[in-house]
Each structure stands twice: as structure tokens, then as C-alpha cells.
Scaffold this motif. Structure first.
Motif, PDB file in Angstrom:
ATOM      1  N   CYS A   8      25.475   8.086 -22.938  1.00 31.14           N
ATOM      2  CA  CYS A   8      25.826   6.678 -23.463  1.00 31.14           C
ATOM      3  C   CYS A   8      27.026   6.532 -22.246  1.00 31.14           C
ATOM      4  O   CYS A   8      28.160   6.509 -22.949  1.00 31.14           O
ATOM      5  CB  CYS A   8      26.023   6.406 -24.814  1.00 31.14           C
ATOM      6  SG  CYS A   8      24.665   6.626 -25.974  1.00 31.14           S
ATOM      7  N   GLU A   9      26.533   6.248 -21.205  1.00 28.22           N
ATOM      8  CA  GLU A   9      27.736   6.268 -20.188  1.00 28.22           C
ATOM      9  C   GLU A   9      28.988   5.143 -20.266  1.00 28.22           C
ATOM     10  O   GLU A   9      29.858   5.424 -20.098  1.00 28.22           O
ATOM     11  CB  GLU A   9      27.046   6.051 -18.727  1.00 28.22           C
ATOM     12  CG  GLU A   9      26.329   4.874 -18.285  1.00 28.22           C
ATOM     13  CD  GLU A   9      25.094   4.583 -18.991  1.00 28.22           C
ATOM     14  OE1 GLU A   9      24.376   3.453 -18.780  1.00 28.22           O
ATOM     15  OE2 GLU A   9      24.523   5.592 -19.671  1.00 28.22           O
ATOM     16  N   ALA A  15      33.171   5.630 -16.679  1.00 31.22           N
ATOM     17  CA  ALA A  15      32.236   5.364 -15.824  1.00 31.22           C
ATOM     18  C   ALA A  15      32.250   4.200 -14.971  1.00 31.22           C
ATOM     19  O   ALA A  15      32.478   3.115 -15.325  1.00 31.22           O
ATOM     20  CB  ALA A  15      31.024   5.004 -16.705  1.00 31.22           C
ATOM     21  N   LEU A  16      31.703   4.544 -13.608  1.00 31.07           N
ATOM     22  CA  LEU A  16      31.941   3.468 -12.433  1.00 31.07           C
ATOM     23  C   LEU A  16      31.258   2.182 -12.761  1.00 31.07           C
ATOM     24  O   LEU A  16      31.239   1.331 -12.037  1.00 31.07           O
ATOM     25  CB  LEU A  16      31.926   4.318 -11.167  1.00 31.07           C
ATOM     26  CG  LEU A  16      32.585   5.122 -10.814  1.00 31.07           C
ATOM     27  CD1 LEU A  16      32.307   5.728  -9.370  1.00 31.07           C
ATOM     28  CD2 LEU A  16      34.296   4.815 -10.937  1.00 31.07           C
ATOM     29  N   CYS A  17      29.914   2.357 -13.609  1.00 33.26           N
ATOM     30  CA  CYS A  17      29.138   1.322 -13.823  1.00 33.26           C
ATOM     31  C   CYS A  17      29.407   0.372 -15.048  1.00 33.26           C
ATOM     32  O   CYS A  17      28.677  -0.478 -15.172  1.00 33.26           O
ATOM     33  CB  CYS A  17      27.707   1.820 -13.911  1.00 33.26           C
ATOM     34  SG  CYS A  17      27.535   2.873 -15.508  1.00 33.26           S
ATOM     35  N   GLY A 148      24.835  14.741  -8.899  1.00 33.40           N
ATOM     36  CA  GLY A 148      25.312  13.385  -8.244  1.00 33.40           C
ATOM     37  C   GLY A 148      24.053  12.150  -8.370  1.00 33.40           C
ATOM     38  O   GLY A 148      24.571  11.085  -7.707  1.00 33.40           O
ATOM     39  N   ARG A 149      23.093  12.629  -8.876  1.00 33.96           N
ATOM     40  CA  ARG A 149      21.952  11.598  -8.697  1.00 33.96           C
ATOM     41  C   ARG A 149      22.114  10.609 -10.031  1.00 33.96           C
ATOM     42  O   ARG A 149      21.616   9.544 -10.026  1.00 33.96           O
ATOM     43  CB  ARG A 149      20.711  12.225  -8.935  1.00 33.96           C
ATOM     44  CG  ARG A 149      20.134  13.057  -7.714  1.00 33.96           C
ATOM     45  CD  ARG A 149      18.669  13.506  -7.888  1.00 33.96           C
ATOM     46  NE  ARG A 149      18.695  14.678  -8.895  1.00 33.96           N
ATOM     47  CZ  ARG A 149      18.826  15.954  -8.648  1.00 33.96           C
ATOM     48  NH1 ARG A 149      18.870  16.385  -7.421  1.00 33.96           N
ATOM     49  NH2 ARG A 149      18.703  16.840  -9.608  1.00 33.96           N
ATOM     50  N   GLY A 150      23.086  10.728 -10.816  1.00 32.72           N
ATOM     51  CA  GLY A 150      23.235   9.900 -12.157  1.00 32.72           C
ATOM     52  C   GLY A 150      23.295  10.439 -13.375  1.00 32.72           C
ATOM     53  O   GLY A 150      23.541  11.912 -13.325  1.00 32.72           O
ATOM     54  N   CYS A 151      23.330   9.964 -14.417  1.00 34.90           N
ATOM     55  CA  CYS A 151      23.821  10.369 -15.769  1.00 34.90           C
ATOM     56  C   CYS A 151      22.528  10.626 -16.611  1.00 34.90           C
ATOM     57  O   CYS A 151      22.669  10.332 -17.714  1.00 34.90           O
ATOM     58  CB  CYS A 151      24.907   9.617 -16.540  1.00 34.90           C
ATOM     59  SG  CYS A 151      24.324   7.819 -16.577  1.00 34.90           S
ATOM     60  N   LYS A 235      33.955  11.941 -23.628  1.00 32.45           N
ATOM     61  CA  LYS A 235      33.675  11.393 -24.836  1.00 32.45           C
ATOM     62  C   LYS A 235      32.305  10.257 -25.040  1.00 32.45           C
ATOM     63  O   LYS A 235      32.723   9.113 -25.447  1.00 32.45           O
ATOM     64  CB  LYS A 235      34.894  10.703 -25.544  1.00 32.45           C
ATOM     65  CG  LYS A 235      36.240  11.355 -25.169  1.00 32.45           C
ATOM     66  CD  LYS A 235      36.061  12.765 -26.064  1.00 32.45           C
ATOM     67  CE  LYS A 235      37.463  13.618 -26.003  1.00 32.45           C
ATOM     68  NZ  LYS A 235      37.071  14.930 -26.588  1.00 32.45           N
ATOM     69  N   THR A 236      31.551  10.744 -24.361  1.00 31.38           N
ATOM     70  CA  THR A 236      30.093   9.793 -24.808  1.00 31.38           C
ATOM     71  C   THR A 236      29.144  10.466 -25.712  1.00 31.38           C
ATOM     72  O   THR A 236      28.948  11.871 -25.667  1.00 31.38           O
ATOM     73  CB  THR A 236      29.571   9.629 -23.455  1.00 31.38           C
ATOM     74  OG1 THR A 236      28.956  10.837 -22.848  1.00 31.38           O
ATOM     75  CG2 THR A 236      30.722   9.057 -22.237  1.00 31.38           C
ATOM     76  N   ARG A 237      28.418   9.695 -26.190  1.00 32.17           N
ATOM     77  CA  ARG A 237      27.169   9.944 -26.876  1.00 32.17           C
ATOM     78  C   ARG A 237      26.103  10.478 -26.093  1.00 32.17           C
ATOM     79  O   ARG A 237      26.240  10.131 -24.739  1.00 32.17           O
ATOM     80  CB  ARG A 237      26.567   8.932 -27.934  1.00 32.17           C
ATOM     81  CG  ARG A 237      27.646   8.555 -29.114  1.00 32.17           C
ATOM     82  CD  ARG A 237      27.562   7.332 -29.628  1.00 32.17           C
ATOM     83  NE  ARG A 237      27.600   6.213 -28.614  1.00 32.17           N
ATOM     84  CZ  ARG A 237      27.066   5.130 -28.729  1.00 32.17           C
ATOM     85  NH1 ARG A 237      26.033   4.878 -29.918  1.00 32.17           N
ATOM     86  NH2 ARG A 237      27.110   4.220 -28.008  1.00 32.17           N
TER      87      ARG A 237
END
Length: 241
Positions: A8-9, A15-17, A148-151, A235-237
Motif C-alpha cells: 500500500c504505497e 512514495a514518489l507517486c 526498480g520496476r515498481g512496488c 511503514k506500509t501495509r
């Protein structure tokens, strides 16, 4: 269908997004009645009407504006020649797209608009980025745990034997992957710590299941470990889908 591992970014300010994904820019209504004054629209002229207006100039008009001779409706934004566009504007009609930019909505009308806008008919700042812009952001993001492809990364097919193996060795989170996909369960940061313990157990026990299982699931365990460490650090779910 395959199962994916995701965090859960937007739980994390790192999170840059996050700003893009949490900034709503547009909503879409199936019926814009009551919002015609601020709803987006295209100016459209039926091709038959445009032919009547242009007469003998029709073929030349199509050529200079690079338009398809078989078109049924003429969108004025596609007309490159300014004089042609001006001539046809009087013949045009508004065709509402359904989209409304929130920056055009008065505060007193916002509640009514949001009540009518479906949850899937909304565009955020992130949605407005190109694929390349999204990819570049993910590459730079500290939460991008999948090389590096994402979360988000691959857990495996729905038929994966790993949950069954995890059940055998008391690894409850990994064992529950199929059911958590169905229930859309989000696991807590504390669960990420438990998941890392399960990864250790499964790494120790996989050789007992045979070399094929080691080759097949070592990569999955690596991804679960990277994801779990990211969840604890930021600290993400996390969840499976």
C-alpha cells in the motif's frame, strides 16, 4: 490468472507517486445534466452537414485537413485549417465527454458531483502521466522494491504449490495468499515482520520438498523478503491480488 505481491504505497510519504495518486483531478458522469456549464465537450458536425456547407470544396477540405473520407462525424479539433474550422463552428453541436475537471467545480457543487461520480470513473494526477513518466518515477522511488520496476511483483500462478507448503510448516500468511486475494485483505506492518519469519522457515524447509520446489519458489521468497523489508522500513501495509 496470476497472483501479485503489492504494498500500500500511499501509506508512506516517501512514495514518489503519493501526491499524484491522492490528488483527484477529474471525474466522469454518465449524465452531465446539471453540470453542462462546466463539463468537457467536443464540437461535432455530422459529415453530411459538413458536405452541404462545403459543397464542391469537400474533397479539397478533406485533403488539406488530412481527414478520412469515410468519417461519419467531424470533430472540429481535428480540423487543422483555421478558416475551415471557423466556417463549420456555426454548424457544430456539443458532444459531452462526461469528464469534469474539479478545478472548475464551485465548492457548493462539489458534494453533489462526487455523489454522482462512480469510484472507477475518476482520474488522479498519477493517471494523467504517460507510461514513461510513471516508469521513471518508479525507478527513482525508494519504495520500488521489485528491482526498480515498481512496488508490485509476481507471486505466481493461482495454482502455486507454495501456499500448501507454507500451510504444512505453519506459515500462516503465505498459506493464506489464495484466500486473501479473494477477500482483498490488507496485511499490517506488523504482519510484514511475521512474513519475514515465514520466509526464513520456508527457505530452510524447501529443500525437504525437493530441488524442483527450491528452483521454483526461491525467487518468490526473495521477492516476499524484499517486499516485507520495504513495508517495515517505510511503514506500509501489503496485500496480494
Amino acid at each position: 490468472m496470476g497472483v501479485s505481491i503489492a504494498i500500500c504505497e500511499t501509506d508512506s510519504d516517501s512514495a514518489l507517486c503519493k501526491v499524484g495518486k491522492t490528488t483527484l483531478l477529474k471525474v466522469n458522469l454518465k449524465d452531465v445534466a446539471g453540470f453542462e456549464d462546466i463539463a468537457e465537450f467536443d464540437l461535432v458536425v455530422p459529415a453530411s452537414q459538413a458536405k452541404l456547407v462545403l459543397g464542391a470544396e469537400w474533397e479539397a477540405f478533406l485533403k488539406r485537413n488530412r481527414l478520412d473520407p469515410e468519417l461519419g462525424s467531424l470533430y472540429l479539433e481535428k480540423v487543422k485549417n483555421e478558416a475551415d474550422r471557423a466556417l463549420l463552428t456555426a454548424e457544430s453541436q456539443k458532444l459531452y465527454t462526461g469528464w469534469i475537471s474539479l478545478d472548475k467545480v464551485p465548492a457548493e457543487r462539489m458534494s453533489d458531483l462526487m455523489d454522482r461520480a462512480g469510484k472507477d470513473d475518476r482520474l488522479t494526477g498519477w493517471d494523467m502521466l504517460s507510461f514513461d513518466e510513471m516508469s521513471d518515477t518508479c525507478k527513482r522511488c525508494p519504495l520500488s522494491w521489485d528491482e526498480g520496476r515498481g512496488c508490485m511483483g509476481t507471486f505466481g500462478p493461482e495454482s502455486s504449490a507454495l501456499p500448501g507448503i507454507a500451510q504444512k510448516y505453519g506459515c500462516a500468511i503465505v498459506a493464506s495468499v489464495p484466500s486473501s486475494v479473494e477477500s482483498r485483505k490488507a496485511f499490517s506492518v506488523e504482519d510484514a515482520g511475521k512474513l519475514l519469519e515465514e520466509v526464513k522457515v520456508l527457505r530452510e524447509k524447501l529443500p525437504d520438498e525437493g530441488k524442483v520446489m527450491v528452483r521454483r519458489y526461491s525467487g518468490v521468497l526473495d521477492r516476499l523478503e524484499k517486499m516485507g523489508n520495504t513495508c517495515i522500513t517505510y511503514k506500509t501495509r501489503f496485500y496480494f491480488l
